[in-house]
Design an enzyme around this catalytic site. Sequence first.
Site, mmCIF file in Angstrom:
data_model
loop_
_atom_site.group_PDB
_atom_site.id
_atom_site.type_symbol
_atom_site.label_atom_id
_atom_site.label_comp_id
_atom_site.label_asym_id
_atom_site.label_seq_id
_atom_site.Cartn_x
_atom_site.Cartn_y
_atom_site.Cartn_z
ATOM 1 N N HIS A 149 38.160 45.635 37.136
ATOM 2 C CA HIS A 149 38.698 47.010 36.772
ATOM 3 C C HIS A 149 39.800 47.381 37.276
ATOM 4 O O HIS A 149 40.069 46.612 38.525
ATOM 5 C CB HIS A 149 37.636 48.069 36.881
ATOM 6 C CG HIS A 149 37.154 48.127 38.538
ATOM 7 N ND1 HIS A 149 36.322 47.293 39.169
ATOM 8 C CD2 HIS A 149 37.821 49.028 39.299
ATOM 9 C CE1 HIS A 149 36.485 47.673 40.487
ATOM 10 N NE2 HIS A 149 37.348 48.863 40.508
ATOM 11 N N ASP A 181 41.884 50.673 39.441
ATOM 12 C CA ASP A 181 41.554 51.799 39.767
ATOM 13 C C ASP A 181 42.514 52.798 39.095
ATOM 14 O O ASP A 181 43.762 52.549 38.788
ATOM 15 C CB ASP A 181 41.718 52.225 41.181
ATOM 16 C CG ASP A 181 40.520 51.159 42.031
ATOM 17 O OD1 ASP A 181 39.670 50.703 41.391
ATOM 18 O OD2 ASP A 181 40.386 51.124 43.178
ATOM 19 N N HIS A 211 40.866 44.028 39.838
ATOM 20 C CA HIS A 211 39.917 43.523 41.097
ATOM 21 C C HIS A 211 38.481 43.753 40.586
ATOM 22 O O HIS A 211 38.107 44.481 39.788
ATOM 23 C CB HIS A 211 40.361 44.209 42.332
ATOM 24 C CG HIS A 211 40.373 45.592 42.158
ATOM 25 N ND1 HIS A 211 41.184 46.752 41.669
ATOM 26 C CD2 HIS A 211 39.132 46.708 42.646
ATOM 27 C CE1 HIS A 211 40.644 47.941 41.850
ATOM 28 N NE2 HIS A 211 39.625 48.041 42.555
ATOM 29 N N ARG A 213 26.882 43.848 51.738
ATOM 30 C CA ARG A 213 28.264 44.245 51.786
ATOM 31 C C ARG A 213 28.432 45.901 51.637
ATOM 32 O O ARG A 213 27.490 46.234 50.554
ATOM 33 C CB ARG A 213 29.414 43.531 50.676
ATOM 34 C CG ARG A 213 30.486 44.156 50.538
ATOM 35 C CD ARG A 213 31.331 43.590 49.570
ATOM 36 N NE ARG A 213 32.592 44.375 49.134
ATOM 37 C CZ ARG A 213 33.746 43.957 49.830
ATOM 38 N NH1 ARG A 213 33.758 43.155 50.777
ATOM 39 N NH2 ARG A 213 34.776 44.566 49.493
HETATM 40 C C1 OGA Z 1 35.948 50.430 43.658
HETATM 41 C C2 OGA Z 1 36.191 49.067 44.184
HETATM 42 C C3 OGA Z 1 35.641 47.619 45.747
HETATM 43 C C4 OGA Z 1 34.614 47.205 46.832
HETATM 44 O O1 OGA Z 1 35.050 51.024 44.248
HETATM 45 O O2 OGA Z 1 36.777 50.859 42.764
HETATM 46 O O3 OGA Z 1 36.878 48.239 43.663
HETATM 47 O O4 OGA Z 1 35.048 46.075 47.396
HETATM 48 N N1 OGA Z 1 35.431 48.852 45.328
HETATM 49 O O5 OGA Z 1 33.690 47.841 46.863
HETATM 50 NI NI NI Z 2 38.214 49.482 42.336
#
Ligand code: OGA
Ligand code: NI
Length: 356
Positions: free
Chosen positions: A234, A236, A292, A303
């Site tokens: 996606h 942001d 990403h 994580r």
């Molecule tokens: C998000 C995102 C990445 C992560 O919350 O939009 O891309 O590492 N998070 O959690």
């Molecule tokens: Ni994100």
Amino acid sequence: MATTSLSHVYTDTHLHYTHIVPLDFAAVDDLPESHTWTNTHTTRAGGGGLHLPAAVPTINLRSPSAAALVGDACREWGMFQVTNHGVPAGLVEDVEAHARRLFELPAEQKLKAVRAPNGATGYGVARISPFFTKLMWHEGFTIMAGSAVEHAKLLWPLHYHEFCCRDAMDNYQKKMKSLAYKLFLIILKSLGYDEDNQETSLLSASLNQSEGALQLNSYPSCPNPSRAIGLAPHTDSLLLTILHQNDTNGLQIFREGGVGWVPVTPLKGALVINVGDLMHILSNGCFPTVYHRVVPNETRRHRFSVAYFYGPPADSTVAPLVAVGRQFPRFRAVTVREYIGLKNKHLEKAIGLIKI
Ligand code: OGA
Ligand code: NI
């Protein structure tokens, strides 16, 4: 509802959730069918050839060349890491510890703070979930404009203060806001706009009235990481995202030109910054809004990440800055509310819908 609040543009009402409640990850030993993705989604390949792909740049914000490097990174990557950012390490550790404590609560306890179907804040699956047929190996908790105290009271009736008020979450959000504003000004400058420029002054002023949103993410240890997705690809939506990741791999960005997925390796003390759709629009397409995703960790580690989404209030208008370079605008002007609405309906196709 105050126009400064983003929460009312993020409601789930129009989305068809199969459900909002994440899987009870602690209760399963195998990857369920509902969470098993096909190989085309989970390919981990990056680089492809003999050479490892270059990593996103890391920029020391105290260095004299920081402003120029931030501008370059926005243009070439849409993402970078920053050190010497002024956010105390102890505060980041506290917020991570609070996130861990929240997600480690028993599933039935977390349900007390579950996101309402017409709500934007609280515990639940990723907001992009309805766009995919498979579910993600992820659980999230969203905080906007004062929602932390309301949910913390449900989770820890006697000790809610520790989570939301006394220090961690509130404090962190304030630090994020000021760091984001500082980066925003640096970025504007790199586009040739000073703080007092008429074209940007309205937007800059409106940013003071916006609190942004804080998103806690948890990606539990996964029994079959090569067949699961932590967070599907996606971009942001807002101007900038500031992300803290714990010392566990998983975040990747997509690089064009045959490179593919490149890991964004956690760097102790650094924060990850990425350009969002609204910044892509503001920069008239000069900065990429970076794709990403998160893949589950191969070494069975848990994580955690904390994302701060920064943007102007819902009624603000974002339009391409075109004075410098005398380019034609590549996007039409949109309000934040309108753009979020398009994104909620069309996901990555939203940006194309406002192209001129
Ligand atoms: C998000 C995102 C990445 C992560 O919350 O939009 O891309 O590492 N998070 O959690
Ligand atoms: Ni994100």
